[in-house]
Design an enzyme around this catalytic site. Structure first.
Site, PDB file in Angstrom:
ATOM      1  N   LYS A   2      23.226 -50.181  56.525  1.00 35.16           N
ATOM      2  CA  LYS A   2      22.551 -49.528  55.221  1.00 35.16           C
ATOM      3  C   LYS A   2      22.072 -50.947  54.849  1.00 35.16           C
ATOM      4  O   LYS A   2      22.316 -52.021  54.716  1.00 35.16           O
ATOM      5  CB  LYS A   2      23.576 -48.755  54.438  1.00 35.16           C
ATOM      6  CG  LYS A   2      24.483 -49.834  53.726  1.00 35.16           C
ATOM      7  CD  LYS A   2      24.254 -50.521  52.402  1.00 35.16           C
ATOM      8  CE  LYS A   2      25.328 -51.288  51.766  1.00 35.16           C
ATOM      9  NZ  LYS A   2      24.916 -52.676  51.073  1.00 35.16           N
TER      10      LYS A   2
ATOM     11  N   PRO B  12      25.301 -57.679  61.441  1.00 34.21           N
ATOM     12  CA  PRO B  12      25.798 -59.050  61.222  1.00 34.21           C
ATOM     13  C   PRO B  12      26.827 -58.840  59.952  1.00 34.21           C
ATOM     14  O   PRO B  12      27.016 -57.632  59.327  1.00 34.21           O
ATOM     15  CB  PRO B  12      24.710 -59.493  60.517  1.00 34.21           C
ATOM     16  CG  PRO B  12      23.515 -59.024  61.192  1.00 34.21           C
ATOM     17  CD  PRO B  12      23.949 -57.557  61.574  1.00 34.21           C
TER      18      PRO B  12
ATOM     19  N   ASP C  99      31.577 -48.673  49.325  1.00 37.98           N
ATOM     20  CA  ASP C  99      30.497 -48.074  50.121  1.00 37.98           C
ATOM     21  C   ASP C  99      30.782 -47.222  51.353  1.00 37.98           C
ATOM     22  O   ASP C  99      29.871 -47.089  52.039  1.00 37.98           O
ATOM     23  CB  ASP C  99      29.250 -48.783  50.187  1.00 37.98           C
ATOM     24  CG  ASP C  99      29.599 -50.283  50.608  1.00 37.98           C
ATOM     25  OD1 ASP C  99      30.678 -50.378  51.297  1.00 37.98           O
ATOM     26  OD2 ASP C  99      28.809 -51.239  50.777  1.00 37.98           O
TER      27      ASP C  99
ATOM     28  N   GLY D 224      28.591 -53.505  57.342  1.00 36.30           N
ATOM     29  CA  GLY D 224      29.065 -53.182  58.632  1.00 36.30           C
ATOM     30  C   GLY D 224      30.514 -52.934  58.693  1.00 36.30           C
ATOM     31  O   GLY D 224      30.751 -52.230  59.510  1.00 36.30           O
ATOM     32  N   GLY D 225      31.363 -53.600  58.020  1.00 37.16           N
ATOM     33  CA  GLY D 225      32.653 -53.145  57.949  1.00 37.16           C
ATOM     34  C   GLY D 225      33.080 -51.841  57.371  1.00 37.16           C
ATOM     35  O   GLY D 225      33.944 -50.906  57.939  1.00 37.16           O
ATOM     36  N   SER D 226      32.323 -51.282  56.300  1.00 36.99           N
ATOM     37  CA  SER D 226      32.434 -50.076  55.730  1.00 36.99           C
ATOM     38  C   SER D 226      32.054 -49.000  56.705  1.00 36.99           C
ATOM     39  O   SER D 226      32.588 -47.914  56.691  1.00 36.99           O
ATOM     40  CB  SER D 226      31.546 -49.879  54.556  1.00 36.99           C
ATOM     41  OG  SER D 226      32.027 -50.823  53.566  1.00 36.99           O
TER      42      SER D 226
ATOM     43  N   ALA E   7      27.170 -59.438  55.283  1.00 44.50           N
ATOM     44  CA  ALA E   7      25.516 -59.450  55.278  1.00 44.50           C
ATOM     45  C   ALA E   7      24.984 -58.603  54.298  1.00 44.50           C
ATOM     46  O   ALA E   7      23.722 -58.515  54.260  1.00 44.50           O
ATOM     47  CB  ALA E   7      25.046 -59.321  56.608  1.00 44.50           C
TER      48      ALA E   7
HETATM   49  O1  C5P Z   1      35.043 -52.003  47.034  1.00 45.88           O
HETATM   50  P1  C5P Z   1      34.808 -53.269  47.845  1.00 45.88           P
HETATM   51  O2  C5P Z   1      36.059 -53.517  48.657  1.00 45.88           O
HETATM   52  O3  C5P Z   1      33.849 -53.000  48.868  1.00 45.88           O
HETATM   53  O4  C5P Z   1      34.494 -54.129  47.069  1.00 45.88           O
HETATM   54  C1  C5P Z   1      34.737 -55.655  47.415  1.00 45.88           C
HETATM   55  C2  C5P Z   1      34.426 -56.424  45.908  1.00 45.88           C
HETATM   56  O5  C5P Z   1      33.330 -56.383  45.297  1.00 45.88           O
HETATM   57  C3  C5P Z   1      35.361 -55.901  44.880  1.00 45.88           C
HETATM   58  O6  C5P Z   1      36.955 -56.446  45.014  1.00 45.88           O
HETATM   59  C4  C5P Z   1      34.746 -56.412  43.372  1.00 45.88           C
HETATM   60  O7  C5P Z   1      34.792 -57.509  43.312  1.00 45.88           O
HETATM   61  C5  C5P Z   1      33.165 -56.264  43.935  1.00 45.88           C
HETATM   62  N1  C5P Z   1      32.664 -54.966  43.381  1.00 45.88           N
HETATM   63  C6  C5P Z   1      32.480 -54.667  42.062  1.00 45.88           C
HETATM   64  N2  C5P Z   1      31.952 -53.513  41.645  1.00 45.88           N
HETATM   65  C7  C5P Z   1      31.633 -52.600  42.504  1.00 45.88           C
HETATM   66  C8  C5P Z   1      31.953 -52.779  43.800  1.00 45.88           C
HETATM   67  C9  C5P Z   1      32.287 -53.848  44.352  1.00 45.88           C
HETATM   68  O8  C5P Z   1      32.724 -55.671  41.191  1.00 45.88           O
HETATM   69  N3  C5P Z   1      31.060 -51.604  42.404  1.00 45.88           N
END
Ligand code: C5P
Length: 293
Positions: free
Chosen positions: A17, A101, A143, A108-110, A104
């Site tokens: 995305k 990638p 995401d 990709g992981g999500s 990036a």
């Molecule tokens: O939810 P996810 O594991 O993708 O988020 C990774 C990191 O990104 C979180 O640990 C946080 O530090 C930050 N994050 C955030 N606010 C969001 C999404 C992610 O602060 N809305």
């Protein structure tokens, strides 16, 4: 996200995305940030092949040797979470063909995690509704849920509140993906919550109307200055991309990828060729792609 089944296998196409708009609205007490973002799936994708494992174990193999295939991988975390949720004792062998990638800003992981939830729902004939899978998805990452709902969406909350949006016409894009990744938590730590957030209504409506000139003009990502502060190479690559003359350019998510909104496929091919000529192939990957749907 599309899937298909053949004999006893399920195959899922897991798209990357881009964020065409991302604004930070507040910092939350749980450490996350409240945001508003316009996300669009693109044709660059990973592929997952899922097969039942009669022995009842969960295993993952991957085309990239630098990606962990242990229990920390989001694919196996998604599979384990789903198995616990339904009290399932069946197992699965999952093969991941990785093209997106990593680290990036392309999720990709999500997308792999979402593909695992969808694929196992089919493979194990669980018939869970999307809303139930989306609750599990939100536990895996902000995401992940986006990928369960269609090709483009306006996302709020942490990013897990997904409102599908219809794209007026496909958008040709060029992705410029540096070989270095950006750590998402570090970028969010660096971001400044704006006193006056940019309103995304204009780009959302341009997106729905298929007015790609306006989409290119209205691109916005609040995380980009934070990422540029952490790694100045992002700013240099952004200038290089903008210099090729697209309708607009921006960093996706928390980086490190940048993308250009192009007039049409020929414009995307021209920009991609110019970038490949100017770039050191060891430093960046360039993909001409298009939004899904
Ligand atoms: O939810 P996810 O594991 O993708 O988020 C990774 C990191 O990104 C979180 O640990 C946080 O530090 C930050 N994050 C955030 N606010 C969001 C999404 C992610 O602060 N809305």
């Amino acid at each position: 996200m599309h899937w298909s089944s053949y004999a006893d296998d399920v195959v899922v196409w897991a798209p990357a995305k881009v964020n065409l708009f991302l604004e930070i609205l507040a910092k939350r007490p749980d450490g996350y940030h409240e945001l508003a973002t316009l996300m669009a799936a693109v044709r660059l994708h990973d592929t997952l092949v899922l097969q039942n494992d009669p022995a009842g174990s969960l295993s993952l193999s991957c085309t990239r040797s630098d990606l962990s295939t242990g229990p920390d991988n989001l694919v196996l975390r998604a599979a384990e979470l789903l198995r616990q949720h339904v009290g399932q004792t069946r197992g699965a062998r999952i093969r991941l063909v990785k093209r997106i990638p990593m680290q990036a800003g392309l999720a990709g992981g999500s997308t792999d995690a979402a593909a695992t939830l969808l694929g196992l729902n089919q493979l194990w004939k669980l018939q869970l509704p999307i809303a139930e899978l989306a609750e599990l998805a939100a536990k895996l990452g902000s995401d992940v849920a986006f990928f369960l709902h269609g090709d483009s969406a306006w996302c709020t909350g942490r990013g897990e509140v997904v409102e599908p949006v219809k794209l007026g016409r496909p958008i040709d894009l060029v992705l410029l993906c540096p070989k270095f990744g950006m750590p998402t938590p570090a970028v969010y730590r660096e971001v400044k919550v704006p006193a006056e957030p940019v309103n995304g209504e204009a780009i959302r409506s341009a997106f729905e109307q298929g007015d790609i000139e306006a989409v290119g003009r209205l691109l916005h990502n609040r995380l980009q200055p934070a990422a540029e502060k952490i790694d100045a190479r992002i700013g240099v690559l952004f200038q290089q991309l903008a210099g090729t003359g697209p309708l607009g350019s921006l960093m996706s998510g928390s980086g490190s990828s940048l993308f250009a909104v192009c007039r049409d496929e020929a414009d995307a091919q021209r920009i991609a060729a110019e970038l490949r000529r100017g770039a050191d192939a060891g430093e960046v990957e360039v993909h001409a792609t298009r939004t899904c749907g």
